[in-house]
Motif scaffolding. Structure first.
Motif: not given
Length: 532
Positions: A245-267
């Motif tokens: 229902k909300c693009h913003r919510t979707h994008q913010l959830i996608r920005s959270l960690s999946t537990g993989e490749e942590e060092d490459t995640l954007e801050v």
């Protein structure tokens, strides 16, 4: 003929709206809006009658406003806001639309923007019969907007009333924190930007989604497991619905960690997580179900945990949810924060004094435990803890002084004797400051049992540190904890029918570390059951 059909369609849509049949109402209004736009387009190119074109625009404005209302009831706030914006492009001060938009923005915790809408609505002549209601919304927005800027929250009346009635209205808040690369592990973490005192509110976050249930009293593990599985499935469904229902919510959830490749995640900049940020700049990407499941597995939190308290009616339930900003908080065995849950809101506060630049950490598991136990629990969570406390304890556990102490445990010495051996070992190791607090926290069970036993205190009381010395060092090292507070409260009640000013202040400070500075002293005393 076409106008007659539009009139019938509008009447049908309005009837469905009044009957609260939201989905059917939206469909009917969408059909009417489409026809209305076609009519306006035709009339614009055919030397139209100005009055007729004006009436069409008014009908379109009202239809968009009513569709927004229906969509808001289905919590499809992003689409509802778009309808409001289109309606206000036609008539910038449309009373019903301003009222609807204000309510939607208030639901999205965008208090300042909601306040502007209600102010404009109050200027409209139509507001006369609704002025009291609008004034109520204005006061609510002002209060929440102030709270969202300052972090000023007071749960006192609710607590003193025994949590009866509706939960207090709470504003989302982001305090003196920022997101940076973590210092205690891989990935990102939350950091204090200023010095903060014990109990200071760091943030308030509303859940993207929660699910709650009553766990069975039965010892049947399968039954309990099935209950948790149902809750987990429900949570997944709610998170997916919010993302859809909300693009913003979707994008913010996608920005959270999946537990993989942590060092490459954007801050991300913490300002992106403020409700006022809105949806601009967020792309509409397809939902990746596999990624969502990984994110939930890593970031979902149980409400009633070792580092949290649940107040109000939800305290009797097992709850799980997803909160965005708290998802950036890592674990440490020397945590400096705790969380308090009220409704769907999580309040994170300092459980001890925190210095500027220090990473904010929570206890994911019981940190009043020996190093070996904590290692096992960390493995269960899927990580190795590299905090200062773990490194210190790893460095001394093999030394002679600690081996002698562990031999005392193996020989089942009296608890007071075990505490005495640990204190002697720390003296010989020249342990200082927080190092003592770390070890006392690791073997808190022995200290607690000793302080609560008159027999042990008669024999060992003069040979071990006083309770206040131990309590202060543990709280300074690993933050306030309910079990430490419990021992202090018992001592306070034993001594002089409530103890002196110093003892009471120590208890209240521990209380602030457990519950945060979100209540006045009398409410805290009530919560701690310290009424005179």
């Amino acid at each position: 003929m076409e106008e007659e059909m539009m009139q019938q369609l509008r009447s049908k849509a309005t009837e469905l709206l009044l009957r609260e049949e939201w989905d059917q109402s939206i469909q009917a209004y969408s059909h009417f809006i489409s026809l209305c736009l076609d009519q306006i387009s035709k009339k614009t190119h055919q030397n139209p009658d100005p009055n007729h074109l004006s009436n069409l625009n008014k009908s379109l404005c009202l239809a968009l406003s009513n569709r927004a209302e229906a969509r808001s009831h289905l919590r499809n706030f992003a689409e509802a806001l778009r309808d409001c914006e289109q309606a206000l492009e036609i008539e910038s001060a449309h009373f019903k639309t301003l009222l609807c938009k204000g309510k939607i923005l208030l639901s999205l915790n965008r208090y300042g923007m909601a306040l502007d809408c209600f102010k404009l609505a109050l200027l409209d002549p139509q507001s006369g019969s609704n002025s009291e209601s609008i004034s109520g919304y204005l006061e609510k927005c002002k209060k929440l907007e102030f709270s969202s800027r300052t972090g000023a929250i007071d749960l006192s009346d609710w607590i003193l009333n025994g949590f009866r009635g509706k939960s207090p209205e709470i504003a989302e808040y982001i305090g003196v924190v920022e997101i940076k690369k973590s210092h205690i592990g891989v990935g990102r973490g939350l950091f204090a930007t200023k010095n903060v005192d014990c109990g200071t509110l760091l943030l308030v976050s509303k859940a993207i989604a929660t699910d709650r249930g009553i766990m069975p009293n039965s010892k049947d593990e399968d039954l309990g497991g099935n209950t948790q599985l149902v809750m987990w499935k429900n949570l997944i469904g709610k998170v997916v619905e919010s993302s859809t229902k909300c693009h913003r919510t979707h994008q913010l959830i996608r920005s959270l960690s999946t537990g993989e490749e942590e060092d490459t995640l954007e801050v991300p900049d913490v300002s992106l997580l403020r409700p006022e940020a809105g949806e601009s700049g967020f792309l509409n990407e397809n939902l990746d179900m596999g990624r969502i499941l990984k994110i939930l597995d890593v970031n979902s939190l149980v409400e009633d945990a070792v580092s949290s308290k649940v107040l109000g009616k939800n305290s009797g339930y097992h709850g799980v949810g997803l909160w965005l900003l708290p998802s950036f908080i890592n674990h440490a065995c020397n945590p400096n924060a705790r969380r308090l849950h009220v409704g769907d809101y999580m309040m994170v506060h300092a459980s001890r004094d925190i210095k500027a630049g220090e990473e904010i950490t929570l206890a994911y598991f019981d940190v009043l435990s020996p190093l070996s136990n904590r290692r096992e629990m960390a493995t269960t969570w899927g990580f190795d803890c590299c905090c200062k406390r773990c490194k210190f304890e790893e460095g001394i556990m093999g030394k002679q002084e600690m081996r002698e102490f562990e031999m005392g445990i193996d020989r089942e010495l009296e608890v007071g004797g075990i505490v005495y051996r640990l204190e002697e070992g720390m003296r010989r190791l020249n342990a200082r400051g927080k190092e003592k607090g770390y070890l006392r926290a690791s073997f808190w069970g022995f200290y607690s049992e000793t302080f609560e036993s008159e027999k042990s205190m008669r024999r060992w009381g003069r040979r071990i540190p006083a309770i206040e010395v131990v309590v202060d060092s543990v709280a300074e090292a690993v933050g306030s904890d309910e079990r430490v507070l419990k021992v202090v409260k018992k001592g306070l009640k034993r001594n002089c029918s409530g103890g002196g000013t110093v003892e009471m202040e120590r208890t209240m400070k521990l209380g602030r570390g457990v519950y945060g500075k979100v209540m006045k002293k009398q409410a805290m005393r009530t919560l701690l059951e310290l009424q005179e």
